[in-house]
Motif scaffolding. Structure first.
Motif, PDB file in Angstrom:
ATOM      1  N   TYR A   1      -0.289  -7.307   1.344  1.00 33.13           N
ATOM      2  CA  TYR A   1       1.114  -6.880   1.409  1.00 33.13           C
ATOM      3  C   TYR A   1       1.208  -5.356   1.357  1.00 33.13           C
ATOM      4  O   TYR A   1       1.908  -4.733   2.156  1.00 33.13           O
ATOM      5  CB  TYR A   1       1.887  -7.534   0.263  1.00 33.13           C
ATOM      6  N   HIS A   2       0.480  -4.761   0.430  1.00 31.99           N
ATOM      7  CA  HIS A   2       0.485  -3.308   0.302  1.00 31.99           C
ATOM      8  C   HIS A   2       0.061  -2.643   1.625  1.00 31.99           C
ATOM      9  O   HIS A   2       0.709  -1.735   2.108  1.00 31.99           O
ATOM     10  CB  HIS A   2      -0.461  -2.885  -0.831  1.00 31.99           C
ATOM     11  N   GLU A   3      -1.023  -3.143   2.209  1.00 34.13           N
ATOM     12  CA  GLU A   3      -1.530  -2.517   3.441  1.00 34.13           C
ATOM     13  C   GLU A   3      -0.591  -2.760   4.616  1.00 34.13           C
ATOM     14  O   GLU A   3      -0.393  -1.879   5.449  1.00 34.13           O
ATOM     15  CB  GLU A   3      -2.947  -3.010   3.764  1.00 34.13           C
TER      16      GLU A   3
ATOM     17  N   GLU B   1      10.453   4.887  -1.598  1.00 36.66           N
ATOM     18  CA  GLU B   1      10.856   3.757  -0.768  1.00 36.66           C
ATOM     19  C   GLU B   1       9.710   2.742  -0.666  1.00 36.66           C
ATOM     20  O   GLU B   1       9.909   1.534  -0.775  1.00 36.66           O
ATOM     21  CB  GLU B   1      11.219   4.278   0.627  1.00 36.66           C
ATOM     22  N   PHE B   2       8.512   3.275  -0.480  1.00 34.07           N
ATOM     23  CA  PHE B   2       7.331   2.412  -0.381  1.00 34.07           C
ATOM     24  C   PHE B   2       7.133   1.644  -1.678  1.00 34.07           C
ATOM     25  O   PHE B   2       6.952   0.424  -1.681  1.00 34.07           O
ATOM     26  CB  PHE B   2       6.093   3.270  -0.075  1.00 34.07           C
ATOM     27  N   LYS B   3       7.193   2.361  -2.784  1.00 31.72           N
ATOM     28  CA  LYS B   3       6.941   1.705  -4.080  1.00 31.72           C
ATOM     29  C   LYS B   3       8.011   0.666  -4.406  1.00 31.72           C
ATOM     30  O   LYS B   3       7.717  -0.358  -4.999  1.00 31.72           O
ATOM     31  CB  LYS B   3       6.852   2.761  -5.178  1.00 31.72           C
TER      32      LYS B   3
ATOM     33  N   TYR C   1       2.769   8.809   1.880  1.00 31.26           N
ATOM     34  CA  TYR C   1       2.295   7.431   1.988  1.00 31.26           C
ATOM     35  C   TYR C   1       2.942   6.533   0.951  1.00 31.26           C
ATOM     36  O   TYR C   1       3.478   5.499   1.256  1.00 31.26           O
ATOM     37  CB  TYR C   1       0.781   7.384   1.828  1.00 31.26           C
ATOM     38  N   HIS C   2       2.863   6.943  -0.293  1.00 31.77           N
ATOM     39  CA  HIS C   2       3.391   6.094  -1.362  1.00 31.77           C
ATOM     40  C   HIS C   2       4.653   6.725  -1.944  1.00 31.77           C
ATOM     41  O   HIS C   2       4.704   7.050  -3.114  1.00 31.77           O
ATOM     42  CB  HIS C   2       2.337   5.915  -2.467  1.00 31.77           C
ATOM     43  N   ASN C   3       5.624   6.908  -1.109  1.00 36.51           N
ATOM     44  CA  ASN C   3       6.872   7.499  -1.606  1.00 36.51           C
ATOM     45  C   ASN C   3       7.698   6.440  -2.344  1.00 36.51           C
ATOM     46  O   ASN C   3       7.290   5.291  -2.469  1.00 36.51           O
ATOM     47  CB  ASN C   3       7.655   8.130  -0.454  1.00 36.51           C
TER      48      ASN C   3
ATOM     49  N   LEU D   1       2.538  -2.998   4.399  1.00 37.45           N
ATOM     50  CA  LEU D   1       3.672  -2.079   4.222  1.00 37.45           C
ATOM     51  C   LEU D   1       3.361  -0.736   4.871  1.00 37.45           C
ATOM     52  O   LEU D   1       4.245  -0.084   5.418  1.00 37.45           O
ATOM     53  CB  LEU D   1       3.994  -1.879   2.740  1.00 37.45           C
ATOM     54  N   HIS D   2       2.092  -0.331   4.816  1.00 39.27           N
ATOM     55  CA  HIS D   2       1.700   0.913   5.494  1.00 39.27           C
ATOM     56  C   HIS D   2       1.895   0.779   6.997  1.00 39.27           C
ATOM     57  O   HIS D   2       2.379   1.684   7.661  1.00 39.27           O
ATOM     58  CB  HIS D   2       0.250   1.275   5.203  1.00 39.27           C
ATOM     59  N   LYS D   3       1.503  -0.377   7.525  1.00 34.62           N
ATOM     60  CA  LYS D   3       1.683  -0.604   8.968  1.00 34.62           C
ATOM     61  C   LYS D   3       3.174  -0.636   9.301  1.00 34.62           C
ATOM     62  O   LYS D   3       3.602  -0.117  10.315  1.00 34.62           O
ATOM     63  CB  LYS D   3       1.004  -1.920   9.373  1.00 34.62           C
TER      64      LYS D   3
HETATM   65 ZN   LIG Z   1      -1.497   2.543   0.035  1.00 39.76          ZN
END
Ligand SMILES: [Zn+2]
Length: 223
Positions: free
Chosen positions: A164-166, A187-189, A183-185, A168-170
């Motif tokens: 799921y984490h990866e 919104e991402f977190k 990368y881990h802003n 989300l990067h895509k």
């Molecule tokens: Zn990451």
């Protein structure tokens, strides 16, 4: 046209260009990779062969992006760099597809259904090395999710959490704020926390790392 000089002069219109240049395409670099070297007044740029067929305006953006690295002016941006960034966001569509690992494929299917309404394109999926620090990664150049082999024998929920984490990067691609990719802003977190029991997953992952780091011998033998 010398692409390196052209890129430099659009980037620094007031500076004089006094470099020898060499631009080469090669097969050894990974998909859509590139590197740059400045030695005395020689600038050498190597591009993966795939760049050969890409439009010059995009290549100029890539070269400017590389030039900013060696001239340490990462904050500058240009229309070409924006063009390049937009191109990179869609590189996953062009990436070569490899045969996915079946365990990771099942994980991808579960996560795609549960979190992305099955709308996400399947990336390449592979096991990496027995890594304890870089547990998993997403490489947008070749559209590949790589997971450390220490998770090969863990339950689905753990694997799916990493997947799921990866993904989300895509999904977020990479967003640029003031020339810096985040990368881990926040919104991402925030989206990452939507995973059920994510705190428990984090704890369990730390435990797995501790366990696997300890060699079997000292784990089981009593002195
Ligand atoms: Zn990451």
């Amino acid at each position: 046209m010398n692409l390196i000089q052209e890129s430099f002069q659009r980037l620094f219109p007031d500076k004089e260009f006094s470099y020898q240049t060499k631009l080469e395409y090669n097969r050894r670099l990974a998909d859509f990779n590139a590197n740059i070297r400045l030695h005395q007044n020689n600038i050498q740029i190597n591009l993966n062969l795939q760049w050969k067929d890409i439009e010059d305006e995009i290549k100029i953006g890539l070269i400017q992006h590389l030039l900013l690295k060696i001239f340490k002016q990462k904050k500058l941006t240009t229309p070409n760099i924006n063009l390049y960034n937009n191109f990179v966001k869609n590189i996953d569509i062009l990436a070569t597809k490899t045969k996915p690992d079946p365990t990771l494929l099942l994980s991808f299917w579960r996560v795609n259904e549960l979190f992305f309404y099955n709308r996400m394109e399947q990336p390449n999926l592979q096991w990496g090395q027995q890594a304890f620090r870089k547990l998993a990664s997403y490489n947008y150049h070749n559209d590949t999710v790589t997971v450390s082999t220490i998770f090969q024998d863990q339950r689905d929920e753990i694997l799916d959490y990493l997947m799921y984490h990866e993904l989300l990067h895509k999904f977020h691609k990479f967003k640029h704020k003031n020339g810096r990719s985040s990368y881990h802003n926040k919104e991402f977190k925030d989206t990452e926390k939507l995973y059920p029991n994510y705190q428990e997953m984090e704890r369990e992952i730390s435990k797995i790392i501790r366990m696997k780091k300890t060699p079997k011998k000292s784990r089981w033998r009593f002195f």
